[in-house]
Write a protein that holds these residues in place. Structure first.
Motif, PDB file in Angstrom:
ATOM      1  N   LEU A 156      -8.862  10.087  -6.684  1.00 50.05           N
ATOM      2  CA  LEU A 156      -8.273   8.793  -7.037  1.00 50.05           C
ATOM      3  C   LEU A 156      -6.749   8.836  -7.025  1.00 50.05           C
ATOM      4  CD1 LEU A 156     -10.708   7.782  -9.913  1.00 50.05           C
ATOM      5  CD2 LEU A 156     -10.616   6.823  -7.605  1.00 50.05           C
ATOM      6  N   ALA A 157      -6.183   9.967  -7.423  1.00 45.37           N
ATOM      7  CA  ALA A 157      -4.724  10.089  -7.479  1.00 45.37           C
ATOM      8  C   ALA A 157      -4.105  10.280  -6.106  1.00 45.37           C
ATOM      9  CB  ALA A 157      -4.335  11.256  -8.388  1.00 45.37           C
ATOM     10  N   SER A 158      -4.852  10.839  -5.181  1.00 52.75           N
ATOM     11  CA  SER A 158      -4.285  11.231  -3.884  1.00 52.75           C
ATOM     12  C   SER A 158      -4.391  10.168  -2.800  1.00 52.75           C
ATOM     13  CB  SER A 158      -4.988  12.494  -3.378  1.00 52.75           C
ATOM     14  OG  SER A 158      -6.354  12.201  -3.070  1.00 52.75           O
ATOM     15  N   GLY A 159      -5.273   9.205  -2.984  1.00 52.92           N
ATOM     16  CA  GLY A 159      -5.474   8.219  -1.927  1.00 52.92           C
ATOM     17  C   GLY A 159      -6.486   8.652  -0.887  1.00 52.92           C
ATOM     18  N   ARG A 160      -7.217   9.742  -1.162  1.00 53.18           N
ATOM     19  CA  ARG A 160      -8.247  10.191  -0.221  1.00 53.18           C
ATOM     20  C   ARG A 160      -9.309   9.113  -0.017  1.00 53.18           C
ATOM     21  NH1 ARG A 160     -10.336  15.682  -2.638  1.00 53.18           N
ATOM     22  NH2 ARG A 160     -12.005  15.317  -1.116  1.00 53.18           N
ATOM     23  N   TYR A 161      -9.900   9.118   1.152  1.00 51.20           N
ATOM     24  CA  TYR A 161     -10.971   8.212   1.576  1.00 51.20           C
ATOM     25  C   TYR A 161     -10.486   6.787   1.849  1.00 51.20           C
ATOM     26  CZ  TYR A 161     -13.770  12.144   0.005  1.00 51.20           C
ATOM     27  OH  TYR A 161     -14.288  13.405  -0.153  1.00 51.20           O
ATOM     28  N   THR A 162      -9.174   6.617   1.891  1.00 47.56           N
ATOM     29  CA  THR A 162      -8.636   5.306   2.296  1.00 47.56           C
ATOM     30  C   THR A 162      -9.062   4.984   3.721  1.00 47.56           C
ATOM     31  OG1 THR A 162      -6.721   5.394   0.811  1.00 47.56           O
ATOM     32  CG2 THR A 162      -6.512   4.022   2.783  1.00 47.56           C
ATOM     33  N   GLU A 163      -8.951   5.945   4.617  1.00 47.00           N
ATOM     34  CA  GLU A 163      -9.309   5.716   6.023  1.00 47.00           C
ATOM     35  C   GLU A 163     -10.788   5.377   6.161  1.00 47.00           C
ATOM     36  OE1 GLU A 163      -8.101   8.902   8.532  1.00 47.00           O
ATOM     37  OE2 GLU A 163      -5.968   8.722   8.029  1.00 47.00           O
ATOM     38  N   GLU A 164     -11.635   6.018   5.361  1.00 45.69           N
ATOM     39  CA  GLU A 164     -13.069   5.752   5.444  1.00 45.69           C
ATOM     40  C   GLU A 164     -13.390   4.314   5.020  1.00 45.69           C
ATOM     41  OE1 GLU A 164     -12.713  10.188   5.150  1.00 45.69           O
ATOM     42  OE2 GLU A 164     -11.664   8.445   4.370  1.00 45.69           O
ATOM     43  N   VAL A 165     -12.713   3.847   3.980  1.00 46.60           N
ATOM     44  CA  VAL A 165     -12.911   2.460   3.544  1.00 46.60           C
ATOM     45  C   VAL A 165     -12.459   1.503   4.636  1.00 46.60           C
ATOM     46  CG1 VAL A 165     -12.236   0.682   1.869  1.00 46.60           C
ATOM     47  CG2 VAL A 165     -12.683   3.020   1.096  1.00 46.60           C
ATOM     48  N   ARG A 166     -11.296   1.772   5.214  1.00 50.56           N
ATOM     49  CA  ARG A 166     -10.758   0.893   6.251  1.00 50.56           C
ATOM     50  C   ARG A 166     -11.646   0.894   7.503  1.00 50.56           C
ATOM     51  NH1 ARG A 166      -8.797  -1.771   2.621  1.00 50.56           N
ATOM     52  NH2 ARG A 166      -6.743  -1.258   1.777  1.00 50.56           N
ATOM     53  N   ARG A 167     -12.217   2.041   7.846  1.00 47.94           N
ATOM     54  CA  ARG A 167     -13.101   2.097   9.016  1.00 47.94           C
ATOM     55  C   ARG A 167     -14.348   1.250   8.795  1.00 47.94           C
ATOM     56  NH1 ARG A 167     -11.609   7.640   9.771  1.00 47.94           N
ATOM     57  NH2 ARG A 167     -13.412   8.342   8.560  1.00 47.94           N
ATOM     58  N   ASP A 168     -14.911   1.322   7.594  1.00 47.10           N
ATOM     59  CA  ASP A 168     -16.067   0.476   7.282  1.00 47.10           C
ATOM     60  C   ASP A 168     -15.719  -0.998   7.438  1.00 47.10           C
ATOM     61  OD1 ASP A 168     -17.690   2.608   6.747  1.00 47.10           O
ATOM     62  OD2 ASP A 168     -17.851   2.258   4.589  1.00 47.10           O
TER      63      ASP A 168
END
Length: 235
Positions: A156-168
């Motif tokens: 949550l602090a790092s911004g991980r999985y932002t790309e995965e959300v955007r791809r969906d």
């Protein structure tokens, strides 16, 4: 069979649709061969994490109706939820942004906990009236799901999985998805909205039957020498 479900955690019909699909799967004899994958969709990417407005006021403003009309509409949705065993507490609901919740869901997916995470996020928002953008709320949900709290905090602090959300979300746009829930069966059959259980059940049966009949191969010659059922033809 693979069912992909685009949904948002503050969407009441997404939770209702999820439960109706589950009830249809309970009646489906091949349910063990069905994989359900939840995909990210934000109804309002610009939503604030905190707002002084109630859900009734938000609905009234959005659709240009009175507060009383909004309350009646929400009450109707609540009755639909009750019919599938859900409890929606509109009076204490905390409208919020869901981006971090979607990132956490992708983390849970990587750990094999996606379905549990999705259910807990829906329940936290609609039944427990929790603000599912709050860091401590999300960490408690992650821990209850069986995930490592410290690792979830780093996510949550790092911004991980932002790309995965955007791809969906990009894939949803490419498919022409404008509202959720949106269900895609085996990449080629679509169901839009929280349809009745019977609609889901018939769709499962239809897709299963068609997929069993379909063969990806076309024969270019008759049968020759081959082995099957523990023996080989020598003709």
């Amino acid at each position: 069979m693979k069912i992909e479900v685009w949904s948002d955690f503050v969407c009441p019909f997404c939770y209702i649709g999820k439960r109706r699909l589950e009830q249809a799967l309970e009646q489906f004899p091949h349910r063990e061969d069905v994989e359900v994958v939840f995909r990210s969709f934000e109804l309002d990417p610009n939503a604030k994490k905190e707002t002084p407005l109630t859900i009734h006021e938000i609905i009234a403003n959005k659709y240009g109706i009175s507060i009383e009309e909004a309350k009646r509409a929400n009450a109707d949705v609540g009755r639909q939820a009750e019919a599938v065993g859900l409890t929606f507490r509109f009076e204490t609901m905390k409208p919020t942004n869901t981006f971090d919740a979607h990132r956490l869901a992708h983390y849970a997916k990587e750990k094999g906990k996606l379905n549990e995470m999705v259910e807990r996020l829906f329940y936290a928002y609609f039944t427990e009236s929790k603000r599912i953008s709050d860091r401590d709320v999300l960490l408690a949900i992650a821990e209850a799901t069986g995930l490592d709290r410290a690792e979830a905090e780093e996510v949550l602090a790092s911004g991980r999985y932002t790309e995965e959300v955007r791809r969906d979300e990009e894939e949803a746009a490419a498919l022409g998805v404008r509202g959720v829930p949106f269900f895609v069966l085996n990449g080629k059959y679509a169901i839009s909205g929280a349809q009745p259980v019977d609609v889901f059940r018939r769709a499962l049966e239809k897709v299963w039957e068609e997929e069993q009949q379909a063969s990806p191969l076309r024969s270019l010659a008759g049968e020759g020498g081959m082995c099957a059922d523990g023996s080989c033809s020598i003709d």
